[in-house]
Design a protein around this motif. Structure first.
Motif, PDB file in Angstrom:
ATOM      1  N   ARG A  65       0.849  -1.198   0.000  1.00 30.04           N
ATOM      2  CA  ARG A  65       0.000   0.000   0.000  1.00 30.04           C
ATOM      3  C   ARG A  65       0.878   1.239   0.000  1.00 30.04           C
ATOM      4  O   ARG A  65       1.855   1.322   0.741  1.00 30.04           O
ATOM      5  CB  ARG A  65      -0.947  -0.013   1.202  1.00 30.04           C
ATOM      6  CG  ARG A  65      -0.307  -0.359   2.505  1.00 30.04           C
ATOM      7  CD  ARG A  65      -1.312  -0.652   3.606  1.00 30.04           C
ATOM      8  NE  ARG A  65      -2.085   0.525   3.982  1.00 30.04           N
ATOM      9  CZ  ARG A  65      -3.074   0.493   4.883  1.00 30.04           C
ATOM     10  NH1 ARG A  65      -3.408  -0.635   5.474  1.00 30.04           N
ATOM     11  NH2 ARG A  65      -3.743   1.591   5.186  1.00 30.04           N
ATOM     12  N   ARG A  66       0.497   2.223  -0.830  1.00 27.36           N
ATOM     13  CA  ARG A  66       1.344   3.387  -1.050  1.00 27.36           C
ATOM     14  C   ARG A  66       1.226   4.454   0.038  1.00 27.36           C
ATOM     15  O   ARG A  66       1.950   5.446  -0.010  1.00 27.36           O
ATOM     16  CB  ARG A  66       1.018   4.012  -2.418  1.00 27.36           C
ATOM     17  CG  ARG A  66       1.195   3.063  -3.608  1.00 27.36           C
ATOM     18  CD  ARG A  66       2.571   2.456  -3.621  1.00 27.36           C
ATOM     19  NE  ARG A  66       2.727   1.471  -4.675  1.00 27.36           N
ATOM     20  CZ  ARG A  66       3.439   1.676  -5.774  1.00 27.36           C
ATOM     21  NH1 ARG A  66       4.051   2.838  -5.958  1.00 27.36           N
ATOM     22  NH2 ARG A  66       3.553   0.725  -6.682  1.00 27.36           N
ATOM     23  N   THR A  97      11.697   3.614  -3.447  1.00 27.39           N
ATOM     24  CA  THR A  97      10.375   3.105  -3.088  1.00 27.39           C
ATOM     25  C   THR A  97       9.789   2.211  -4.173  1.00 27.39           C
ATOM     26  O   THR A  97       9.233   1.142  -3.883  1.00 27.39           O
ATOM     27  CB  THR A  97       9.408   4.276  -2.804  1.00 27.39           C
ATOM     28  OG1 THR A  97       9.940   5.063  -1.734  1.00 27.39           O
ATOM     29  CG2 THR A  97       8.030   3.760  -2.420  1.00 27.39           C
ATOM     30  N   GLU A  98       9.886   2.612  -5.424  1.00 29.61           N
ATOM     31  CA  GLU A  98       9.342   1.807  -6.515  1.00 29.61           C
ATOM     32  C   GLU A  98      10.049   0.454  -6.593  1.00 29.61           C
ATOM     33  O   GLU A  98       9.418  -0.580  -6.805  1.00 29.61           O
ATOM     34  CB  GLU A  98       9.474   2.557  -7.843  1.00 29.61           C
ATOM     35  CG  GLU A  98       8.530   3.731  -7.996  1.00 29.61           C
ATOM     36  CD  GLU A  98       7.067   3.298  -7.926  1.00 29.61           C
ATOM     37  OE1 GLU A  98       6.731   2.231  -8.482  1.00 29.61           O
ATOM     38  OE2 GLU A  98       6.275   4.008  -7.294  1.00 29.61           O
ATOM     39  N   PHE A 132       8.760  -1.956  -3.845  1.00 32.29           N
ATOM     40  CA  PHE A 132       7.502  -2.660  -4.117  1.00 32.29           C
ATOM     41  C   PHE A 132       7.678  -3.726  -5.200  1.00 32.29           C
ATOM     42  O   PHE A 132       7.034  -4.783  -5.152  1.00 32.29           O
ATOM     43  CB  PHE A 132       6.406  -1.667  -4.501  1.00 32.29           C
ATOM     44  CG  PHE A 132       5.826  -0.936  -3.327  1.00 32.29           C
ATOM     45  CD1 PHE A 132       5.036  -1.592  -2.395  1.00 32.29           C
ATOM     46  CD2 PHE A 132       6.083   0.407  -3.123  1.00 32.29           C
ATOM     47  CE1 PHE A 132       4.513  -0.932  -1.297  1.00 32.29           C
ATOM     48  CE2 PHE A 132       5.568   1.086  -2.029  1.00 32.29           C
ATOM     49  CZ  PHE A 132       4.776   0.410  -1.113  1.00 32.29           C
TER      50      PHE A 132
END
Length: 248
Positions: A159-160, A223-224, A227
Motif C-alpha cells: 500500500r502506497r 520506493t518503486e 515494491f
C-alpha cells in the motif's frame, strides 16, 4: 534436534538459507519467513519445524525491530496484538486438531497471487488500523498451523500510504508477536524448546546477520524498487505454496 545430528555441509546450507531469507525479509518486508521455512524443511522434520522456525523468527524479527523501531505504526500493531493473541489461544486449545491443515496454505496462496497479479483498476487491500484486529485473529490462528505468517501479512502491506520503513517495521512487530505466542503454545502442546536450543540459537545468529545486511540496504532503496522486490518475493512464496499443496 541436536546440532550433532546434522552434517557440517547440511548445517552450513541451513545457515546460508537463514542469512538469505532474513536478508530478503529486511529488504522487501515479506516472503523471507516462508523461504526459510521451506529451506529448513529439507533437513528438519515438519513436527519439529514449526516451533523451531517460530523461535528463530522471533529472534530475527526482534533484531529487525531494533533497527527500524522509529518507524513502527503502533495504531496498526495494537489492535493486531489483541486479535492475534485470541486466535493463537483458540487454535492452541483445540482447533488445530481439525482435519483442515491445508486450508491456511490455500488462503495464503490466494492472497499472494491477488496481490501480485491484480489489475491496476482493482484496489489495494487497505485495512483501517482497527481492522488489523481481525487480521490478527486470522494470523494468530493460522500461524500455529502454517508456521510462516509473512505471506498472510504481506498482501495487506502493499500500500502506497506507508513508507518502506513503516511497512518493514510494523510488519516485523506483528510477526514477532505471532512467533512469541508460539513459545507458550507449543510448550503447552508438549514441545521442549530446551532440547533444540543449540540449533535455534545458531540459526538465529545467521538470521540476524542477514537482517543487519538487509536493513542497511533498505535505507538506500528506492520506493518503486522496494515494491517490485516485494512482489517478486511474494511470487516466489506463492509458487512454493502451490508446489507444497500439489506435490507435498
Amino acid at each position: 534436534m541436536e546440532l550433532a545430528e546434522l552434517s557440517n555441509l547440511t548445517l552450513a546450507l541451513l545457515l546460508l538459507a537463514c542469512v538469505i531469507s532474513a536478508f530478503v525479509s529486511a529488504v522487501t518486508g515479506g516472503a523471507g519467513g516462508i523461504l526459510m521455512f521451506a529451506a529448513l524443511n529439507v533437513a528438519i522434520p515438519l513436527r519439529l519445524l514449526v516451533p523451531i522456525h517460530g523461535a528463530v523468527q522471533l529472534i530475527n524479527n526482534v533484531a529487525r525491530i531494533y533497527y527500524v523501531r522509529r518507524d513502527i505504526r503502533w495504531d496498526f500493531c495494537l489492535p493486531f496484538f489483541v486479535g492475534c493473541t485470541l486466535g493463537a489461544v483458540l487454535m492452541t486449545l483445540g482447533l488445530a486438531r481439525l482435519d483442515w491443515q491445508e486450508l491456511p496454505l490455500v488462503l495464503l496462496a490466494v492472497l499472494i497471487f491477488y496481490t501480485v497479479f491484480k489489475p491496476k483498476r482493482l484496489p489495494e487491500i487497505r485495512l483501517a488500523p482497527r481492522q488489523f484486529g481481525w487480521l490478527g485473529l486470522v494470523t494468530g490462528s493460522f500461524g500455529i498451523l502454517a508456521g510462516a505468517v509473512d505471506p498472510l501479512l504481506a498482501p495487506f502491506f502493499v500500500r502506497r500510504d506507508l513508507t518502506p520503513r513503516e511497512i518493514v517495521a510494523s510488519k516485523s512487530v506483528m510477526q514477532a508477536w505471532c512467533h512469541a505466542l508460539k513459545i507458550p503454545a507449543f510448550i503447552y502442546l508438549g514441545f521442549a524448546f530446551s532440547d533444540h536450543l543449540g540449533l535455534i540459537l545458531v540459526l538465529a545468529v545467521a538470521a540476524v546477520v542477514g537482517t543487519r545486511i538487509g536493513v542497511a540496504l533498505l535505507n538506500t532503496l528506492d520506493t518503486e524498487l522496494f515494491f517490485k522486490l516485494m512482489r517478486v518475493a511474494l511470487l516466489l512464496a506463492g509458487v512454493r505454496l502451490v508446489y507444497q499443496l500439489t506435490v507435498g
